[in-house]
Design a protein around this motif. Sequence first.
Motif, PDB file in Angstrom:
ATOM      1  N   GLU A   1       0.818  -1.221   0.000  1.00 50.09           N
ATOM      2  CA  GLU A   1       0.000   0.000   0.000  1.00 50.09           C
ATOM      3  C   GLU A   1       0.851   1.270   0.000  1.00 50.09           C
ATOM      4  O   GLU A   1       0.335   2.375  -0.136  1.00 50.09           O
ATOM      5  CB  GLU A   1      -0.904   0.017   1.243  1.00 50.09           C
ATOM      6  N   LEU A   2       2.163   1.089   0.176  1.00 53.08           N
ATOM      7  CA  LEU A   2       3.037   2.259   0.232  1.00 53.08           C
ATOM      8  C   LEU A   2       3.043   2.979  -1.111  1.00 53.08           C
ATOM      9  O   LEU A   2       2.897   2.371  -2.156  1.00 53.08           O
ATOM     10  CB  LEU A   2       4.459   1.833   0.585  1.00 53.08           C
ATOM     11  N   GLY A   3       3.209   4.261  -1.057  1.00 52.26           N
ATOM     12  CA  GLY A   3       3.280   5.018  -2.309  1.00 52.26           C
ATOM     13  C   GLY A   3       1.920   5.540  -2.741  1.00 52.26           C
ATOM     14  O   GLY A   3       1.843   6.401  -3.600  1.00 52.26           O
ATOM     15  N   PHE A   4       0.856   5.018  -2.158  1.00 51.68           N
ATOM     16  CA  PHE A   4      -0.470   5.529  -2.481  1.00 51.68           C
ATOM     17  C   PHE A   4      -0.850   6.606  -1.480  1.00 51.68           C
ATOM     18  O   PHE A   4      -0.450   6.577  -0.324  1.00 51.68           O
ATOM     19  CB  PHE A   4      -1.520   4.414  -2.423  1.00 51.68           C
ATOM     20  N   ASP A   5      -1.661   7.544  -1.962  1.00 50.98           N
ATOM     21  CA  ASP A   5      -2.163   8.590  -1.091  1.00 50.98           C
ATOM     22  C   ASP A   5      -3.212   8.003  -0.145  1.00 50.98           C
ATOM     23  O   ASP A   5      -3.939   7.084  -0.524  1.00 50.98           O
ATOM     24  CB  ASP A   5      -2.802   9.686  -1.952  1.00 50.98           C
ATOM     25  N   ARG A   6      -3.277   8.539   1.064  1.00 51.76           N
ATOM     26  CA  ARG A   6      -4.245   8.056   2.043  1.00 51.76           C
ATOM     27  C   ARG A   6      -4.584   9.173   3.010  1.00 51.76           C
ATOM     28  O   ARG A   6      -3.836  10.143   3.117  1.00 51.76           O
ATOM     29  CB  ARG A   6      -3.705   6.841   2.791  1.00 51.76           C
ATOM     30  N   GLY A   7      -5.655   9.011   3.729  1.00 51.15           N
ATOM     31  CA  GLY A   7      -6.059  10.018   4.698  1.00 51.15           C
ATOM     32  C   GLY A   7      -7.556   9.911   4.941  1.00 51.15           C
ATOM     33  O   GLY A   7      -8.103   8.814   4.934  1.00 51.15           O
ATOM     34  N   PHE A   8      -8.190  11.067   5.190  1.00 56.89           N
ATOM     35  CA  PHE A   8      -9.651  11.054   5.286  1.00 56.89           C
ATOM     36  C   PHE A   8     -10.173  12.277   4.545  1.00 56.89           C
ATOM     37  O   PHE A   8      -9.431  13.244   4.310  1.00 56.89           O
ATOM     38  CB  PHE A   8     -10.123  11.017   6.743  1.00 56.89           C
ATOM     39  N   PHE A   9     -11.450  12.228   4.157  1.00 58.20           N
ATOM     40  CA  PHE A   9     -12.020  13.358   3.422  1.00 58.20           C
ATOM     41  C   PHE A   9     -12.732  14.313   4.372  1.00 58.20           C
ATOM     42  O   PHE A   9     -13.474  13.877   5.266  1.00 58.20           O
ATOM     43  CB  PHE A   9     -13.012  12.878   2.360  1.00 58.20           C
ATOM     44  N   LEU A  10     -12.470  15.579   4.153  1.00 55.73           N
ATOM     45  CA  LEU A  10     -13.218  16.620   4.818  1.00 55.73           C
ATOM     46  C   LEU A  10     -14.112  17.207   3.727  1.00 55.73           C
ATOM     47  O   LEU A  10     -13.603  17.709   2.718  1.00 55.73           O
ATOM     48  CB  LEU A  10     -12.254  17.662   5.383  1.00 55.73           C
ATOM     49  N   VAL A  11     -15.425  17.058   3.910  1.00 50.56           N
ATOM     50  CA  VAL A  11     -16.344  17.383   2.818  1.00 50.56           C
ATOM     51  C   VAL A  11     -17.276  18.531   3.202  1.00 50.56           C
ATOM     52  O   VAL A  11     -17.864  18.520   4.289  1.00 50.56           O
ATOM     53  CB  VAL A  11     -17.192  16.143   2.435  1.00 50.56           C
ATOM     54  N   ASP A  12     -17.371  19.508   2.315  1.00 49.85           N
ATOM     55  CA  ASP A  12     -18.321  20.609   2.492  1.00 49.85           C
ATOM     56  C   ASP A  12     -19.434  20.462   1.468  1.00 49.85           C
ATOM     57  O   ASP A  12     -19.176  20.130   0.302  1.00 49.85           O
ATOM     58  CB  ASP A  12     -17.618  21.965   2.276  1.00 49.85           C
ATOM     59  N   TRP A  13     -20.642  20.720   1.889  1.00 47.25           N
ATOM     60  CA  TRP A  13     -21.779  20.667   0.961  1.00 47.25           C
ATOM     61  C   TRP A  13     -22.683  21.875   1.187  1.00 47.25           C
ATOM     62  O   TRP A  13     -23.116  22.144   2.324  1.00 47.25           O
ATOM     63  CB  TRP A  13     -22.577  19.373   1.174  1.00 47.25           C
ATOM     64  N   ASP A  14     -22.916  22.623   0.108  1.00 46.83           N
ATOM     65  CA  ASP A  14     -23.895  23.711   0.186  1.00 46.83           C
ATOM     66  C   ASP A  14     -24.652  23.718  -1.140  1.00 46.83           C
ATOM     67  O   ASP A  14     -24.693  24.712  -1.857  1.00 46.83           O
ATOM     68  CB  ASP A  14     -23.225  25.064   0.461  1.00 46.83           C
ATOM     69  N   GLY A  15     -25.169  22.525  -1.469  1.00 49.37           N
ATOM     70  CA  GLY A  15     -25.781  22.336  -2.780  1.00 49.37           C
ATOM     71  C   GLY A  15     -24.757  21.773  -3.751  1.00 49.37           C
ATOM     72  O   GLY A  15     -25.074  21.052  -4.686  1.00 49.37           O
ATOM     73  N   GLU A  16     -23.505  22.077  -3.479  1.00 49.45           N
ATOM     74  CA  GLU A  16     -22.405  21.524  -4.264  1.00 49.45           C
ATOM     75  C   GLU A  16     -21.394  20.876  -3.328  1.00 49.45           C
ATOM     76  O   GLU A  16     -21.226  21.323  -2.191  1.00 49.45           O
ATOM     77  CB  GLU A  16     -21.727  22.651  -5.039  1.00 49.45           C
ATOM     78  N   LEU A  17     -20.722  19.849  -3.827  1.00 46.66           N
ATOM     79  CA  LEU A  17     -19.776  19.111  -2.981  1.00 46.66           C
ATOM     80  C   LEU A  17     -18.347  19.599  -3.166  1.00 46.66           C
ATOM     81  O   LEU A  17     -17.922  19.891  -4.284  1.00 46.66           O
ATOM     82  CB  LEU A  17     -19.807  17.630  -3.353  1.00 46.66           C
ATOM     83  N   LYS A  18     -17.616  19.652  -2.054  1.00 48.81           N
ATOM     84  CA  LYS A  18     -16.196  19.956  -2.118  1.00 48.81           C
ATOM     85  C   LYS A  18     -15.502  19.038  -1.115  1.00 48.81           C
ATOM     86  O   LYS A  18     -15.716  19.167   0.094  1.00 48.81           O
ATOM     87  CB  LYS A  18     -15.965  21.427  -1.757  1.00 48.81           C
ATOM     88  N   ALA A  19     -14.718  18.095  -1.641  1.00 48.73           N
ATOM     89  CA  ALA A  19     -14.041  17.133  -0.766  1.00 48.73           C
ATOM     90  C   ALA A  19     -12.533  17.337  -0.806  1.00 48.73           C
ATOM     91  O   ALA A  19     -11.946  17.452  -1.882  1.00 48.73           O
ATOM     92  CB  ALA A  19     -14.383  15.711  -1.189  1.00 48.73           C
ATOM     93  N   GLU A  20     -11.942  17.399   0.377  1.00 44.26           N
ATOM     94  CA  GLU A  20     -10.491  17.568   0.461  1.00 44.26           C
ATOM     95  C   GLU A  20      -9.897  16.392   1.229  1.00 44.26           C
ATOM     96  O   GLU A  20     -10.411  16.015   2.287  1.00 44.26           O
ATOM     97  CB  GLU A  20     -10.178  18.884   1.198  1.00 44.26           C
TER      98      GLU A  20
END
Length: 469
Positions: free
Chosen positions: A226-245
Amino acid sequence: MIRFAHIADVHLGYRQYGSEERAIDFAQAFMRAIKKALESKVDFILIAGDIFHRKSEMDPLTLTQAIKVLEKVKKAGVPVFAVEGNHDSAYFKETFSWLDYLAQQGLLVNLKPRFEDGIVVEEWDGKSGAYADLDCVRIYGMKYYGSMTEKVLEMYSKKIRRMKNGLNIFMAHAGIEGYVKIHGCVPSTKFHRLNVDYVALGHIHRSFVEGKIHNPGSLEVCDVSELGFDRGFFLVDWDGELKAELIRVPARDFVVVTHEVRKESDVKGLKEKLSVRAKEPVVYINLKCSRSMRKFLDEEVVKSYASHLSPLLVKVRWEVTDDSFRPLTSDVSRESIELKILAQLLENYDYGRIEEEVVKLKNAFSTSFDVKRVDEFIDGLLFGRHADRPTGKSTGSWDRETDREDSKDRSKNKDMKDVKTKEKDRKEIEYSRAGKTRTERKEIRTEHEEEEVWDWRKAYDTGGKTRKR
Ligand SMILES: [Mn+2]
Protein backbone atom coordinates in the motif's frame (compact mmCIF):
# COMPACT_ATOMS: atom_id res chain seq x y z
CA MET A 1 -23.54 24.49 4.79
CA ILE A 2 -22.88 20.95 5.95
CA ARG A 3 -19.42 19.70 6.76
CA PHE A 4 -18.49 16.10 7.52
CA ALA A 5 -15.49 13.81 7.78
CA HIS A 6 -15.28 10.54 5.88
CA ILE A 7 -12.85 8.06 7.44
CA ALA A 8 -12.30 4.39 6.58
CA ASP A 9 -10.08 1.43 7.40
CA VAL A 10 -8.78 2.36 10.82
CA HIS A 11 -7.70 -1.20 11.65
CA LEU A 12 -7.47 -0.77 15.40
CA GLY A 13 -5.69 -3.65 17.09
CA TYR A 14 -3.44 -4.49 14.18
CA ARG A 15 -0.17 -5.65 15.70
CA GLN A 16 1.67 -5.41 12.42
CA TYR A 17 4.68 -7.75 12.23
CA GLY A 18 3.89 -8.73 15.82
CA SER A 19 4.56 -5.22 17.07
CA GLU A 20 2.55 -3.74 19.94
CA GLU A 21 3.92 -0.36 18.92
CA ARG A 22 2.29 -0.66 15.53
CA ALA A 23 -1.09 -1.26 17.17
CA ILE A 24 -0.51 2.00 19.02
CA ASP A 25 0.34 3.70 15.70
CA PHE A 26 -3.04 2.70 14.27
CA ALA A 27 -4.87 4.08 17.30
CA GLN A 28 -2.84 7.26 17.15
CA ALA A 29 -3.73 7.79 13.50
CA PHE A 30 -7.40 7.37 14.41
CA MET A 31 -7.10 9.91 17.22
CA ARG A 32 -5.30 12.37 14.93
CA ALA A 33 -7.98 12.08 12.25
CA ILE A 34 -10.79 12.54 14.77
CA LYS A 35 -9.08 15.53 16.41
CA LYS A 36 -8.59 17.17 13.04
CA ALA A 37 -12.24 16.52 12.14
CA LEU A 38 -13.45 18.02 15.41
CA GLU A 39 -11.17 21.05 15.00
CA SER A 40 -12.72 21.52 11.57
CA LYS A 41 -16.14 21.71 13.21
CA VAL A 42 -17.72 18.81 11.36
CA ASP A 43 -21.44 18.14 11.75
CA PHE A 44 -20.98 14.36 11.66
CA ILE A 45 -18.40 11.67 10.98
CA LEU A 46 -18.61 8.65 8.69
CA ILE A 47 -16.50 5.54 9.26
CA ALA A 48 -16.83 3.31 6.21
CA GLY A 49 -15.77 0.01 7.74
CA ASP A 50 -12.81 -1.79 9.30
CA ILE A 51 -12.64 0.19 12.52
CA PHE A 52 -11.15 -3.00 13.94
CA HIS A 53 -8.57 -5.25 12.39
CA ARG A 54 -9.87 -8.53 13.75
CA LYS A 55 -13.52 -9.40 13.68
CA SER A 56 -13.74 -11.90 16.52
CA GLU A 57 -10.80 -11.68 18.88
CA MET A 58 -11.13 -8.42 20.75
CA ASP A 59 -8.60 -7.47 23.38
CA PRO A 60 -8.98 -4.92 26.18
CA LEU A 61 -6.41 -2.53 24.73
CA THR A 62 -8.05 -2.32 21.31
CA LEU A 63 -11.54 -1.84 22.73
CA THR A 64 -10.23 0.86 25.05
CA GLN A 65 -8.62 2.65 22.12
CA ALA A 66 -11.88 2.66 20.15
CA ILE A 67 -13.94 3.82 23.12
CA LYS A 68 -11.45 6.51 24.10
CA VAL A 69 -11.52 8.09 20.65
CA LEU A 70 -15.27 7.73 20.12
CA GLU A 71 -16.04 9.21 23.54
CA LYS A 72 -14.12 12.28 22.52
CA VAL A 73 -16.45 12.65 19.54
CA LYS A 74 -19.52 12.02 21.66
CA LYS A 75 -18.42 14.68 24.13
CA ALA A 76 -18.18 17.15 21.25
CA GLY A 77 -21.78 16.28 20.37
CA VAL A 78 -20.84 14.99 16.91
CA PRO A 79 -22.67 11.86 15.71
CA VAL A 80 -20.71 8.97 14.17
CA PHE A 81 -22.18 6.72 11.48
CA ALA A 82 -20.41 3.49 10.65
CA VAL A 83 -20.71 0.29 8.66
CA GLU A 84 -19.05 -3.04 9.29
CA GLY A 85 -16.09 -3.97 7.12
CA ASN A 86 -14.75 -7.39 6.31
CA HIS A 87 -12.57 -7.11 9.38
CA ASP A 88 -15.49 -6.13 11.61
CA SER A 89 -18.16 -8.74 10.99
CA ALA A 90 -19.15 -12.03 9.48
CA TYR A 91 -20.64 -11.32 6.06
CA PHE A 92 -24.16 -12.69 6.21
CA LYS A 93 -24.31 -14.27 9.64
CA GLU A 94 -26.44 -12.13 11.88
CA THR A 95 -24.28 -11.94 14.95
CA PHE A 96 -23.77 -9.27 17.51
CA SER A 97 -20.66 -7.51 16.26
CA TRP A 98 -18.26 -5.22 18.06
CA LEU A 99 -19.80 -2.34 16.13
CA ASP A 100 -23.19 -3.37 17.51
CA TYR A 101 -21.58 -3.22 20.92
CA LEU A 102 -20.28 0.31 20.29
CA ALA A 103 -23.74 1.27 19.01
CA GLN A 104 -25.30 -0.05 22.19
CA GLN A 105 -22.87 2.09 24.18
CA GLY A 106 -24.22 5.06 22.25
CA LEU A 107 -20.87 5.72 20.62
CA LEU A 108 -21.92 5.27 17.02
CA VAL A 109 -24.75 4.36 14.67
CA ASN A 110 -24.15 1.02 12.96
CA LEU A 111 -26.05 1.04 9.67
CA LYS A 112 -26.93 -2.18 7.87
CA PRO A 113 -29.95 -3.61 6.08
CA ARG A 114 -31.88 -6.61 7.32
CA PHE A 115 -32.84 -9.64 5.28
CA GLU A 116 -36.33 -11.08 5.52
CA ASP A 117 -37.78 -12.29 2.24
CA GLY A 118 -35.45 -9.85 0.57
CA ILE A 119 -33.72 -6.75 1.77
CA VAL A 120 -35.25 -4.54 4.46
CA VAL A 121 -34.06 -0.93 4.60
CA GLU A 122 -35.39 0.72 7.75
CA GLU A 123 -34.62 3.89 9.60
CA TRP A 124 -32.28 3.70 12.58
CA ASP A 125 -34.38 3.24 15.72
CA GLY A 126 -31.60 3.60 18.25
CA LYS A 127 -30.61 -0.09 18.01
CA SER A 128 -30.64 -1.04 14.38
CA GLY A 129 -31.46 0.23 10.93
CA ALA A 130 -30.03 0.82 7.48
CA TYR A 131 -30.38 4.59 7.22
CA ALA A 132 -30.43 7.60 9.51
CA ASP A 133 -31.58 11.16 9.08
CA LEU A 134 -30.06 14.38 10.38
CA ASP A 135 -31.20 17.88 9.50
CA CYS A 136 -30.84 18.05 5.72
CA VAL A 137 -28.83 14.80 5.55
CA ARG A 138 -29.83 11.17 4.92
CA ILE A 139 -27.20 8.46 5.32
CA TYR A 140 -27.65 4.92 4.00
CA GLY A 141 -25.26 2.22 5.19
CA MET A 142 -24.28 -1.14 3.76
CA LYS A 143 -21.77 -3.43 5.40
CA TYR A 144 -19.36 -5.72 3.59
CA TYR A 145 -20.93 -8.62 1.67
CA GLY A 146 -17.91 -10.09 -0.11
CA SER A 147 -18.81 -11.77 -3.38
CA MET A 148 -22.49 -10.93 -2.76
CA THR A 149 -21.78 -7.18 -2.84
CA GLU A 150 -23.11 -6.61 -6.33
CA LYS A 151 -26.31 -8.54 -5.67
CA VAL A 152 -27.03 -6.83 -2.36
CA LEU A 153 -26.25 -3.44 -3.89
CA GLU A 154 -28.72 -4.12 -6.69
CA MET A 155 -31.47 -4.90 -4.18
CA TYR A 156 -30.50 -2.04 -1.90
CA SER A 157 -30.53 0.55 -4.69
CA LYS A 158 -34.23 -0.06 -5.29
CA LYS A 159 -34.99 0.89 -1.68
CA ILE A 160 -33.23 4.24 -1.68
CA ARG A 161 -35.59 7.20 -1.22
CA ARG A 162 -33.99 10.60 -1.47
CA MET A 163 -34.45 13.22 1.21
CA LYS A 164 -35.76 16.25 -0.61
CA ASN A 165 -33.55 19.34 -0.50
CA GLY A 166 -30.99 17.44 1.50
CA LEU A 167 -27.63 15.76 1.11
CA ASN A 168 -28.05 12.05 0.40
CA ILE A 169 -25.16 9.76 1.22
CA PHE A 170 -24.63 6.08 0.58
CA MET A 171 -21.88 4.51 2.69
CA ALA A 172 -20.53 1.01 2.03
CA HIS A 173 -17.54 -1.15 2.70
CA ALA A 174 -16.82 -2.37 -0.79
CA GLY A 175 -14.14 -2.17 -3.43
CA ILE A 176 -14.62 -1.05 -6.97
CA GLU A 177 -12.81 -2.60 -9.89
CA GLY A 178 -9.67 -1.14 -11.36
CA TYR A 179 -7.80 0.06 -8.28
CA VAL A 180 -6.37 -2.95 -6.51
CA LYS A 181 -6.71 -6.65 -7.00
CA ILE A 182 -8.81 -7.73 -4.06
CA HIS A 183 -11.75 -9.99 -3.60
CA GLY A 184 -15.33 -8.82 -4.07
CA CYS A 185 -14.86 -5.66 -6.14
CA VAL A 186 -17.76 -4.40 -8.25
CA PRO A 187 -17.84 -2.16 -11.32
CA SER A 188 -18.00 1.50 -10.34
CA THR A 189 -21.10 2.02 -12.52
CA LYS A 190 -23.11 0.18 -9.87
CA PHE A 191 -22.35 3.00 -7.44
CA HIS A 192 -22.60 5.81 -9.98
CA ARG A 193 -26.20 4.74 -10.63
CA LEU A 194 -27.24 5.15 -6.99
CA ASN A 195 -29.69 7.96 -6.44
CA VAL A 196 -27.48 9.80 -3.93
CA ASP A 197 -25.05 12.74 -3.94
CA TYR A 198 -22.07 11.20 -2.21
CA VAL A 199 -20.89 7.59 -2.11
CA ALA A 200 -18.66 7.00 0.92
CA LEU A 201 -16.56 3.88 0.47
CA GLY A 202 -14.00 2.00 2.48
CA HIS A 203 -12.08 -1.23 1.86
CA ILE A 204 -9.44 -0.22 -0.65
CA HIS A 205 -6.43 1.12 1.24
CA ARG A 206 -5.63 3.95 -1.16
CA SER A 207 -7.42 7.17 -1.76
CA PHE A 208 -9.40 7.91 -4.93
CA VAL A 209 -12.30 9.99 -6.16
CA GLU A 210 -14.38 8.97 -9.15
CA GLY A 211 -17.27 11.36 -9.66
CA LYS A 212 -19.40 11.11 -6.54
CA ILE A 213 -17.57 7.98 -5.37
CA HIS A 214 -15.06 8.75 -2.63
CA ASN A 215 -12.61 6.36 -1.02
CA PRO A 216 -10.16 7.87 1.49
CA GLY A 217 -7.89 4.83 1.99
CA SER A 218 -6.59 3.54 5.29
CA LEU A 219 -5.17 5.94 7.86
CA GLU A 220 -2.05 3.85 8.39
CA VAL A 221 -0.16 1.43 6.18
CA CYS A 222 -1.49 -2.10 6.65
CA ASP A 223 0.78 -3.71 4.09
CA VAL A 224 3.94 -2.65 2.22
CA SER A 225 2.04 -3.06 -1.05
CA GLU A 226 0.00 0.00 0.00
CA LEU A 227 3.04 2.26 0.23
CA GLY A 228 3.28 5.02 -2.31
CA PHE A 229 -0.47 5.53 -2.48
CA ASP A 230 -2.16 8.59 -1.09
CA ARG A 231 -4.24 8.06 2.04
CA GLY A 232 -6.06 10.02 4.70
CA PHE A 233 -9.65 11.05 5.29
CA PHE A 234 -12.02 13.36 3.42
CA LEU A 235 -13.22 16.62 4.82
CA VAL A 236 -16.34 17.38 2.82
CA ASP A 237 -18.32 20.61 2.49
CA TRP A 238 -21.78 20.67 0.96
CA ASP A 239 -23.89 23.71 0.19
CA GLY A 240 -25.78 22.34 -2.78
CA GLU A 241 -22.40 21.52 -4.26
CA LEU A 242 -19.78 19.11 -2.98
CA LYS A 243 -16.20 19.96 -2.12
CA ALA A 244 -14.04 17.13 -0.77
CA GLU A 245 -10.49 17.57 0.46
CA LEU A 246 -8.18 14.70 1.37
CA ILE A 247 -6.59 15.33 4.77
CA ARG A 248 -3.38 13.37 5.26
CA VAL A 249 -2.68 12.08 8.73
CA PRO A 250 0.95 11.69 9.87
CA ALA A 251 1.78 7.99 9.91
CA ARG A 252 4.77 5.82 10.66
CA ASP A 253 7.75 6.04 8.29
CA PHE A 254 8.49 2.99 6.19
CA VAL A 255 11.81 2.14 4.59
CA VAL A 256 11.50 -0.63 2.05
CA VAL A 257 14.48 -2.05 0.19
CA THR A 258 14.90 -4.99 -2.13
CA HIS A 259 18.30 -6.58 -2.26
CA GLU A 260 19.70 -9.62 -3.98
CA VAL A 261 22.47 -11.71 -2.48
CA ARG A 262 24.28 -13.98 -4.92
CA LYS A 263 27.34 -14.54 -2.80
CA GLU A 264 28.06 -13.92 0.87
CA SER A 265 29.84 -10.60 0.37
CA ASP A 266 26.84 -9.15 -1.55
CA VAL A 267 25.04 -8.60 1.75
CA LYS A 268 27.22 -5.53 2.36
CA GLY A 269 25.47 -3.65 -0.46
CA LEU A 270 22.35 -3.69 1.67
CA LYS A 271 23.84 -1.14 4.04
CA GLU A 272 24.20 1.40 1.24
CA LYS A 273 20.59 0.93 0.23
CA LEU A 274 19.57 1.57 3.82
CA SER A 275 21.39 4.89 4.10
CA VAL A 276 18.23 7.00 3.96
CA ARG A 277 16.58 9.51 6.23
CA ALA A 278 13.67 8.24 8.32
CA LYS A 279 12.29 8.64 11.81
CA GLU A 280 12.08 5.40 13.79
CA PRO A 281 10.75 3.64 10.73
CA VAL A 282 9.46 0.20 10.02
CA VAL A 283 12.24 -1.26 7.92
CA TYR A 284 11.16 -3.86 5.44
CA ILE A 285 13.90 -5.78 3.70
CA ASN A 286 13.02 -7.92 0.75
CA LEU A 287 15.99 -10.25 0.50
CA LYS A 288 16.41 -12.38 -2.57
CA CYS A 289 18.79 -15.30 -2.52
CA SER A 290 19.14 -18.88 -3.59
CA ARG A 291 18.26 -21.78 -1.34
CA SER A 292 21.93 -22.66 -0.93
CA MET A 293 22.86 -19.05 -0.10
CA ARG A 294 20.10 -18.76 2.52
CA LYS A 295 22.03 -20.95 4.94
CA PHE A 296 24.84 -18.44 5.09
CA LEU A 297 22.71 -15.43 5.89
CA ASP A 298 21.91 -14.75 9.52
CA GLU A 299 18.65 -12.81 9.87
CA GLU A 300 19.95 -10.94 12.93
CA VAL A 301 23.02 -9.78 11.02
CA VAL A 302 20.83 -8.66 8.12
CA LYS A 303 18.64 -6.71 10.56
CA SER A 304 21.69 -5.06 12.14
CA TYR A 305 22.39 -3.27 8.85
CA ALA A 306 19.40 -1.02 9.63
CA SER A 307 20.45 -0.21 13.20
CA HIS A 308 21.64 3.33 12.30
CA LEU A 309 18.00 4.20 11.53
CA SER A 310 16.89 3.36 15.11
CA PRO A 311 14.03 1.43 13.54
CA LEU A 312 10.82 0.55 15.32
CA LEU A 313 11.20 -2.88 13.84
CA VAL A 314 12.96 -4.63 10.99
CA LYS A 315 11.08 -7.15 8.95
CA VAL A 316 13.03 -9.41 6.63
CA ARG A 317 11.09 -11.06 3.88
CA TRP A 318 13.06 -13.89 2.37
CA GLU A 319 12.56 -14.50 -1.29
CA VAL A 320 14.35 -17.79 -1.59
CA THR A 321 14.58 -19.23 -5.06
CA ASP A 322 15.73 -22.63 -6.13
CA ASP A 323 19.25 -22.56 -7.48
CA SER A 324 18.75 -21.84 -11.11
CA PHE A 325 21.24 -22.36 -13.84
CA ARG A 326 22.29 -20.28 -16.79
CA PRO A 327 21.62 -21.93 -20.12
CA LEU A 328 24.46 -24.06 -21.40
CA THR A 329 26.01 -23.38 -24.75
CA SER A 330 27.56 -25.45 -27.54
CA ASP A 331 29.41 -28.15 -25.61
CA VAL A 332 26.73 -30.50 -24.39
CA SER A 333 28.78 -33.52 -23.36
CA ARG A 334 27.72 -35.04 -20.07
CA GLU A 335 30.99 -34.13 -18.40
CA SER A 336 30.81 -30.55 -19.60
CA ILE A 337 27.24 -30.07 -18.39
CA GLU A 338 28.11 -31.54 -15.03
CA LEU A 339 31.12 -29.29 -14.62
CA LYS A 340 29.27 -26.15 -15.61
CA ILE A 341 26.35 -26.80 -13.29
CA LEU A 342 28.71 -27.55 -10.43
CA ALA A 343 30.68 -24.40 -11.17
CA GLN A 344 27.50 -22.33 -11.04
CA LEU A 345 26.44 -23.95 -7.79
CA LEU A 346 29.84 -23.34 -6.28
CA GLU A 347 29.76 -19.66 -7.22
CA ASN A 348 27.64 -19.15 -4.13
CA TYR A 349 30.50 -20.25 -1.92
CA ASP A 350 33.98 -19.09 -1.25
CA TYR A 351 35.72 -22.37 -1.99
CA GLY A 352 37.18 -21.24 -5.26
CA ARG A 353 37.10 -23.34 -8.41
CA ILE A 354 36.94 -26.89 -7.13
CA GLU A 355 34.32 -28.29 -9.51
CA GLU A 356 36.80 -30.55 -11.28
CA GLU A 357 37.88 -32.10 -8.03
CA VAL A 358 34.29 -32.60 -7.00
CA VAL A 359 33.46 -34.34 -10.26
CA LYS A 360 36.51 -36.58 -10.01
CA LEU A 361 35.67 -37.53 -6.47
CA LYS A 362 32.10 -38.24 -7.42
CA ASN A 363 33.26 -40.43 -10.31
CA ALA A 364 35.69 -42.26 -8.12
CA PHE A 365 32.91 -43.15 -5.74
CA SER A 366 30.09 -43.81 -8.12
CA THR A 367 31.95 -46.01 -10.62
CA SER A 368 34.73 -48.17 -9.28
CA PHE A 369 34.89 -47.25 -5.61
CA ASP A 370 38.62 -47.60 -5.87
CA VAL A 371 39.62 -46.69 -2.33
CA LYS A 372 43.28 -46.43 -3.18
CA ARG A 373 42.66 -44.02 -6.03
CA VAL A 374 40.39 -41.86 -3.89
CA ASP A 375 42.93 -41.85 -1.11
CA GLU A 376 45.72 -40.76 -3.42
CA PHE A 377 43.55 -38.14 -4.96
CA ILE A 378 42.68 -36.61 -1.60
CA ASP A 379 46.30 -36.78 -0.53
CA GLY A 380 47.17 -34.93 -3.69
CA LEU A 381 44.61 -32.26 -2.96
CA LEU A 382 45.65 -31.82 0.62
CA PHE A 383 49.40 -31.99 0.26
CA GLY A 384 49.82 -30.81 -3.30
CA ARG A 385 51.16 -34.11 -4.64
CA HIS A 386 48.73 -33.94 -7.53
CA ALA A 387 48.23 -37.67 -7.60
CA ASP A 388 45.42 -37.57 -10.12
CA ARG A 389 45.31 -34.00 -11.15
CA PRO A 390 47.48 -32.56 -13.87
CA THR A 391 49.50 -29.57 -12.77
CA GLY A 392 48.95 -26.17 -14.28
CA LYS A 393 46.10 -25.48 -16.60
CA SER A 394 43.44 -28.10 -16.89
CA THR A 395 43.49 -30.33 -19.91
CA GLY A 396 39.90 -31.35 -19.40
CA SER A 397 37.30 -31.05 -22.08
CA TRP A 398 36.08 -27.84 -20.50
CA ASP A 399 38.67 -25.09 -20.37
CA ARG A 400 38.73 -23.07 -17.21
CA GLU A 401 38.21 -19.41 -17.64
CA THR A 402 41.52 -18.56 -16.08
CA ASP A 403 40.90 -14.84 -15.79
CA ARG A 404 37.95 -15.52 -13.49
CA GLU A 405 40.09 -17.63 -11.27
CA ASP A 406 41.77 -14.82 -9.40
CA SER A 407 44.29 -15.09 -6.63
CA LYS A 408 41.63 -14.40 -4.02
CA ASP A 409 39.83 -17.58 -4.96
CA ARG A 410 43.05 -19.46 -4.72
CA SER A 411 43.87 -18.24 -1.25
CA LYS A 412 40.41 -19.13 -0.03
CA ASN A 413 40.87 -22.53 -1.54
CA LYS A 414 44.10 -22.83 0.38
CA ASP A 415 42.37 -21.80 3.60
CA MET A 416 39.94 -24.60 3.17
CA LYS A 417 42.78 -27.03 2.63
CA ASP A 418 44.38 -25.85 5.86
CA VAL A 419 41.19 -26.56 7.74
CA LYS A 420 41.02 -29.97 6.16
CA THR A 421 44.63 -30.68 7.04
CA LYS A 422 44.05 -29.84 10.67
CA GLU A 423 40.94 -31.96 10.67
CA LYS A 424 42.86 -34.83 9.17
CA ASP A 425 45.63 -34.53 11.77
CA ARG A 426 43.08 -34.58 14.56
CA LYS A 427 41.50 -37.70 13.17
CA GLU A 428 44.86 -39.41 12.78
CA ILE A 429 45.44 -38.90 16.48
CA GLU A 430 42.03 -40.20 17.39
CA TYR A 431 42.38 -43.24 15.22
CA SER A 432 45.78 -44.16 16.58
CA ARG A 433 44.46 -43.77 20.11
CA ALA A 434 41.76 -46.25 19.26
CA GLY A 435 44.50 -48.55 17.98
CA LYS A 436 43.01 -49.09 14.56
CA THR A 437 44.96 -50.60 11.71
CA ARG A 438 45.95 -48.60 8.67
CA THR A 439 43.37 -50.30 6.44
CA GLU A 440 40.49 -49.54 8.78
CA ARG A 441 41.64 -45.99 9.16
CA LYS A 442 41.64 -45.50 5.41
CA GLU A 443 38.12 -46.74 5.02
CA ILE A 444 36.74 -44.64 7.79
CA ARG A 445 38.49 -41.56 6.57
CA THR A 446 37.39 -42.13 3.00
CA GLU A 447 33.77 -42.23 4.02
CA HIS A 448 34.14 -39.05 6.01
CA GLU A 449 36.08 -37.14 3.37
CA GLU A 450 33.55 -38.03 0.72
CA GLU A 451 30.87 -36.47 2.83
CA GLU A 452 32.83 -33.32 3.41
CA VAL A 453 33.67 -32.72 -0.21
CA TRP A 454 30.49 -33.88 -1.86
CA ASP A 455 28.14 -32.09 0.50
CA TRP A 456 30.20 -28.91 0.33
CA ARG A 457 27.79 -26.97 2.48
CA LYS A 458 29.10 -29.01 5.35
CA ALA A 459 32.73 -28.71 4.35
CA TYR A 460 33.48 -26.32 7.18
CA ASP A 461 31.27 -28.15 9.62
CA THR A 462 33.92 -30.44 11.02
CA GLY A 463 31.69 -31.87 13.71
CA GLY A 464 28.94 -32.86 11.29
CA LYS A 465 27.43 -36.29 11.14
CA THR A 466 27.74 -38.35 8.01
CA ARG A 467 24.63 -38.27 5.92
CA LYS A 468 22.89 -41.45 4.81
CA ARG A 469 22.64 -41.69 1.07
MN1 LIG B 1 -9.51 -2.57 5.43
